[in-house]
Structures are given as structure tokens and as C-alpha cells.
Design an enzyme around this catalytic site. Sequence first.
Site, PDB file in Angstrom:
ATOM      1  N   GLU A 147      81.327 -84.289 -32.151  1.00 17.24           N
ATOM      2  CA  GLU A 147      81.333 -85.534 -32.917  1.00 17.24           C
ATOM      3  C   GLU A 147      79.998 -85.755 -33.619  1.00 17.24           C
ATOM      4  O   GLU A 147      78.930 -85.556 -33.031  1.00 17.24           O
ATOM      5  CB  GLU A 147      81.641 -86.699 -31.962  1.00 17.24           C
ATOM      6  CG  GLU A 147      81.883 -88.025 -32.644  1.00 17.24           C
ATOM      7  CD  GLU A 147      82.381 -89.093 -31.672  1.00 17.24           C
ATOM      8  OE1 GLU A 147      82.790 -90.160 -32.140  1.00 17.24           O
ATOM      9  OE2 GLU A 147      82.354 -88.847 -30.447  1.00 17.24           O
ATOM     10  N   GLY A 178      57.335 -88.628  -0.395  1.00 14.32           N
ATOM     11  CA  GLY A 178      58.638 -89.204  -0.098  1.00 14.32           C
ATOM     12  C   GLY A 178      59.740 -88.471  -0.832  1.00 14.32           C
ATOM     13  O   GLY A 178      59.487 -87.610  -1.688  1.00 14.32           O
ATOM     14  N   ILE A 179      60.983 -88.833  -0.534  1.00 12.83           N
ATOM     15  CA  ILE A 179      62.115 -88.060  -1.041  1.00 12.83           C
ATOM     16  C   ILE A 179      62.346 -88.275  -2.540  1.00 12.83           C
ATOM     17  O   ILE A 179      62.846 -87.383  -3.232  1.00 12.83           O
ATOM     18  CB  ILE A 179      63.387 -88.391  -0.225  1.00 12.83           C
ATOM     19  CG1 ILE A 179      64.422 -87.272  -0.418  1.00 12.83           C
ATOM     20  CG2 ILE A 179      63.965 -89.751  -0.631  1.00 12.83           C
ATOM     21  CD1 ILE A 179      65.539 -87.307   0.585  1.00 12.83           C
ATOM     22  N   PRO A 199      53.323 -88.242  -9.959  1.00 13.54           N
ATOM     23  CA  PRO A 199      52.611 -88.717  -8.771  1.00 13.54           C
ATOM     24  C   PRO A 199      53.462 -88.377  -7.541  1.00 13.54           C
ATOM     25  O   PRO A 199      54.496 -88.999  -7.298  1.00 13.54           O
ATOM     26  CB  PRO A 199      52.523 -90.234  -8.984  1.00 13.54           C
ATOM     27  CG  PRO A 199      52.831 -90.451 -10.438  1.00 13.54           C
ATOM     28  CD  PRO A 199      53.770 -89.346 -10.816  1.00 13.54           C
ATOM     29  N   LEU A 200      53.067 -87.361  -6.805  1.00  6.41           N
ATOM     30  CA  LEU A 200      53.860 -86.834  -5.689  1.00  6.41           C
ATOM     31  C   LEU A 200      53.431 -87.531  -4.399  1.00  6.41           C
ATOM     32  O   LEU A 200      52.352 -87.288  -3.870  1.00  6.41           O
ATOM     33  CB  LEU A 200      53.662 -85.328  -5.581  1.00  6.41           C
ATOM     34  CG  LEU A 200      54.523 -84.550  -4.601  1.00  6.41           C
ATOM     35  CD1 LEU A 200      56.000 -84.810  -4.834  1.00  6.41           C
ATOM     36  CD2 LEU A 200      54.223 -83.059  -4.713  1.00  6.41           C
ATOM     37  N   SER A 201      54.301 -88.407  -3.888  1.00  4.16           N
ATOM     38  CA  SER A 201      53.924 -89.271  -2.766  1.00  4.16           C
ATOM     39  C   SER A 201      54.180 -88.662  -1.398  1.00  4.16           C
ATOM     40  O   SER A 201      53.657 -89.140  -0.401  1.00  4.16           O
ATOM     41  CB  SER A 201      54.705 -90.588  -2.854  1.00  4.16           C
ATOM     42  OG  SER A 201      56.086 -90.363  -2.605  1.00  4.16           O
ATOM     43  N   CYS A 205      87.365 -88.003 -29.840  1.00  5.76           N
ATOM     44  CA  CYS A 205      86.695 -88.449 -28.610  1.00  5.76           C
ATOM     45  C   CYS A 205      87.431 -89.579 -27.899  1.00  5.76           C
ATOM     46  O   CYS A 205      88.379 -89.361 -27.164  1.00  5.76           O
ATOM     47  CB  CYS A 205      85.258 -88.832 -28.915  1.00  5.76           C
ATOM     48  SG  CYS A 205      84.229 -88.985 -27.427  1.00  5.76           S
TER      49      CYS A 205
END
Length: 716
Positions: free
Chosen positions: A44, A363-364, A359-361, A174
Site C-alpha cells: 500500500e 534489571g530485566i 543505561p544498563l541497570s 488492506c
Amino acid sequence: MGHLITVATSLNQWSLDFQGNLERILESICIAKQRGATLRVGPELEITGYGCQDHFLEGDTALHSWEVLAKIIESEEAQGILCDIGMPVMHKNVMYNCRVIIYSGKILLIRPKMWLANDGNYRELRWFTPWMKHRYTEDHYLPRIIHAVTGQTKVPFGDAVVSTVDTCIGVELCEELFTPSSPHILMGLDGVEIFTNSSGSHHELRKLYRRVELIKEATTKLGGVYLYANQQGCDGDRLYYDGCAMIAVNGHIIAQGSQFSLNDVEVVTATIDIEDVRAHRATSSRSMQAAGAERYERIEVDFALSHGKFASEGDVDDLIISRRFKVRYHQPEEEIALGPACWLWDYLRRSRTQGYFVPLSGGIDSCATSVIVYSMCRLIADAAARGDVHVIADARRIAGEPEDSPYVPTDAREFCGRIFHTCFMGTENSSIDTRRRAKELSEAIGSYHVDLNMDTVVTAVRNLFSFVTGVKPQYRVHGGSAAENLALQNIQARLRMVLAYLFAQLLPWVRGRSGGLLVLGSANVDESLRGYFTKYDCSSADVNPIGAISKTDLKRFIKYAQGAFDLPILEGFLDAIPTAELEPITENYIQSDEADMGMTYDELSVFGRLRKVEKCGPYSMFTKLCHEWGSTLSPVQIAEKVKHFFFEYARNRHKMTTLTPSYHAEQYSPDDNRFDLRPFLYPSRFPWQFKKIDEVAVSLPDRSAGQVDAIKTKTA
């Protein structure tokens, strides 16, 4: 029996990239012809890209569309093949979303869309008008740039079908497939045997099954060939179009394209015998309905789609009829691994930046964002190993290599180390475990990792406030008020955002490279719905790949990635209790997300679906949950949970106006920018609604397990 070659095409188009879109369209036509196809269908609005938004209101967009179409019509690629092209067309000063059917230097028909998508992520009625004159056409006078190429002054515009020497083709656009009374029904009863559907359908978790079933159903009772073409990739917004072009015959899928791919052009072809359609339709009841069907105008073209060969004539090696096969579905955790990863790749290569920063804390959530980036690197390594020249060229540029460099990114960890940067921003409130997990994950995926303590920065801001006001705020565990405790948490959260952008801008410079990085967010859909994040904290970023994914699905994804990506370190993230680590840890207190929120992540998913998908207000949500949760909770307990959710949702709704643009993956996303259009100032205590809930709750019987056991004990 005449064999018929048909084709559906998926393209990775980019809004307003007229040159790039043209090149991809021409390449797809060329591939289709090489495979012997005589009909090519594209997605489309493929000339402009689907997501132009308010640019569809600009005259330039329509002008450039005609210029691109002129290039296609006069190209060598477009000769000798019937092509179905998508673009906006202004007809009698009204803008329509159209398909333009061309053949060998001529326009045969312009078919406008009749039923427009106008909910959820779609706002087509803002830019386009539906064609309301069904089974009716008018003359459309062509612009001079087209007249100069085709020699035509006017062409049919409206709801008609194309009749070739050997069959009849109808267009369905669509959303028209999703409507209760789809055009293919009436077209099929009037003898149309091939239906084309050009789509701009986005990815949502668990959505593909519905699309496949609709395509199969379209020809199960009716009979016919259904060609489904979809855009694939990120065209510049929050959506990822997940391709999966398909061809169906008489209710059976016989060809399917990839759902997630780094390819800019993917062509799916199949060989069918049109006599199979006619045999399928040879039923008395269908014939009776067809005999009374209303007539469509037929635009005739002196061209046969079939090759004119017969099975009895031999020499049909290149015309082996495509047979049905089992449709490939990805599990939701695989979809999370692939969809956002492909979206991030498109965003990275098209923004022409040098990589991502997270920013790697420990946590998951930030773990999930990081693993998705690693999944992207794995896809790039696989594509490079296959010799994909486009992926290799983009990867070299992003990695800072010259165009003539021999570098090929076949090692995912090595490439991740070049373009992905992570940082643990610790404070005195951070635990040893989260710092260790962040470091070990960065080593496992190969990211360039920085570990820092930001206590001096936090202390400086806290001391500044004390110097100005003469009072020093304290945490709750040290005797501070709720206001003090929240303010001290927010200092850390917002400073992390400031530091994230500082490091994102300067880390390439530190490594002797030019350019900057895009900051990735890591707030999941449940936290956003509840408003459990600080406005303008480290959840504020450039883009967020998990912003519309639930915590429950993220856990499943991490469990999947642990084995599929050989990352045993992920087990520690699954076992960890979700925590913001913004308050001091004591012998008696460790901050917990679910305790802070006053509800579980599983409950949030239920609240989110009922609020958005089921369209429930407070009272109707309460009544539904009385049936669903009544065996474990009393009506009064359910009432308290519902009221608490709506109160927190309402008072935090203003945060939705600042949400980082997120990959759309879930129907209950609270994204205020496009998807979830609601107020951001509420009467947050909902006095009328909550009063009604309370009145009904006390009048309902308690069917919860605890109450039933108590009654049994009392009776005994």
C-alpha cells in the site's frame, strides 16, 4: 489447462524517500519478471511510503508520486508485465489512497480505496476520502507529465476490475479485507478470479494468525486466487510492517514470505492453474448467487497472464504448480527477538548515527533492550554471511569503516562491540548483584561497557537544594516524608537521563570515532500504563524497543534468548526481584517494583487489556473482573484493586505525553502520541464511578475461595 504465474511483493519503503522507493519498486518488478511472473503487486502507498502522515496533505507529495510513476511506466522493467502500484491520487480536488494498474506504457485503471483504516494506529480519514461510488467509474484526467509518457489524456477512476484475455483481476485494499462485507465477495460472484491486496499492516504480537485466517477465508467459500502484498520494515514511525506476503488458492496458502527480514526487496511467487478456481466454483448454490450478482465494469487489456502451456505438452519444468504448505508462525518470544531488532536496524541505518546507548541497570527491562540489540547484531551477521551487499555496506558505514574496506560483520559479538554501548550508573543504593549482572551481560553480548558511580553528582544536587532552602531532604527509611523520599529518588532517575545523553554524544569521540549514539529506552508497557516511572528520567530516550511489550512477555523472551542465543547469564535476570534501586537498602527493606505499584505485573496486563482492547471504564472493568477473579477475591477486594489502578493511571496519565517513541507491539499500549488518544487531566478519584463500584461490591456475594472455606467450616 493454462498455468498462471502470479506474484506478491514485500518492500521496505521509507516515507518520502521517493528515489529509494522507486529503486526498490523497479527491482521488485525486475525480480518478478526473471521468475516468469506476469502480474506484480506491491504494498500500500509504496511510492510515498505508508507513514507520511500529514505530508499526504501537501501538494508536493502528490506531484512527486506522479513523477515516480512516470519513471516506472517508461522503464524497461515495467514492459510486458501487469503491475499494481500504490500511491495517493487527487481526483476532482479530493485525495484518495489508490492503486494504479499499469501495463506496457499505459495506465489501465486507478482504483481508490473504499474502506479506510481509522482506528488504533491508523488515521486514514485525516488524509484520504473513501470512494463511495461502488461499481462505478469516472474519467480521471492525467497530469501532463504522465500524458507525455503514455499519450493518454484520461483513464478510468473508480471501482472496476481488469479483464485480461484469460482471466479477471480485482483489487482489494488492506482494510477492505478486514471489513464485514469485503469487496472480494461481490467481485468473485461477478467472475473475478484473482484478487490483489496491497497492505500496510503493522506487526503486533500474536496478530499474524488473524491475517492468515482472513486471507484463507476470503477464497474458501468463494474460490479464487488471493495475492497479499505487505510493506516490510520501519518506514519512519513507531510501527514495524512485518511483510509476510502470501498467495492463497481456494482457501489454502501456497506461498509465504518472511515475516521479519533485513531485505529491502522480497518477491514471493507461485504458479497456479486457473482451472482449479473454476472447478472449485462449480457448485449449484454459488452459481445461483453469481447469476444474480451485480455487474462490475471491466477494463479490458489484450494480454494473457497464462503462458499458454499445457501439462500434456511437456516442457513445463518451470511451471510446476505450487502446492499448499503449513504456514510459519513465530512464537511471541521469537517475535520480540525479531520484530524490534529489525525495526532498530532500519532506524539506525536510516538515521545515519553510529550506534546505540543503553543505561544498563542490571534489571530485566534494560536487559531485554540490550538483548534485542544483540539480536539485531545476530541478524546482521547472518545477512552478511549470506553476502547481503546492502547490509554489509550499511554496517561498514555505521561501524566507521570506509566504503572499500574488506570488513564484513560476520561475528555478532564483534559487531555489537562496535555499535552498542552500555553503562551501569550506580549509586549508594545500587546492589552488588545488579552491578555484576550488568557487567556480565555486557561481556556476554560484546557491548562496549562503562561502569560508574554517580553519588557525587547526586550529592551535589542534594547539597545545592539544602544550601538554597536551609533544609536537607531525607529518605523514608531515615525518617523523611513521602515527598522527600520521592524527590530523592527522582534526582537519581533524572540525572541518569542527563548522563545517558552525555555519554551517548561523547563515547564515539572517546573511542576515536565521529558521530553520536541514539539512546534507547527500557520502560515496558505495564509500567507506562501505571505511570510507574519518573518523567524525564532514563526512560526518556530517542526510541524504545520494549515500550509496548508487557513484563510477562519480556520474561518469556529472556527465557527464550537464554537458550536460543546461548546466554546463560540471563538466568540471573529472570530470578531477580524487579526493583528501581532508588532507595537505601537496609536489613528490613529492599525496594520492590510490585510493592511500590500496589499491584502485580500480571494484574497490570489484565487492567490494560480491559481498559483499551475491551474498552472498559472503571465500573465495567469491575463487573468483568468479578466474574474472572471472583473465585479468589471478594467483590470488595476486586473493587479496591480496580479503583487503585484507575486512580494511579489517571494521576500519572500526563506522563504519557512524554513517552519515548516505542515499537508498537501490544494492543493495550498507552502511547499518547499516536495510539491511545485520551485526556491527560482526569478527575482521578472518579467520584461517580467509584461510588457505584462500592455500592455494587458490598451487595454482591463473596465467592472467593477463602470465604467459601470459612462457610464450610462454620457449617461443619
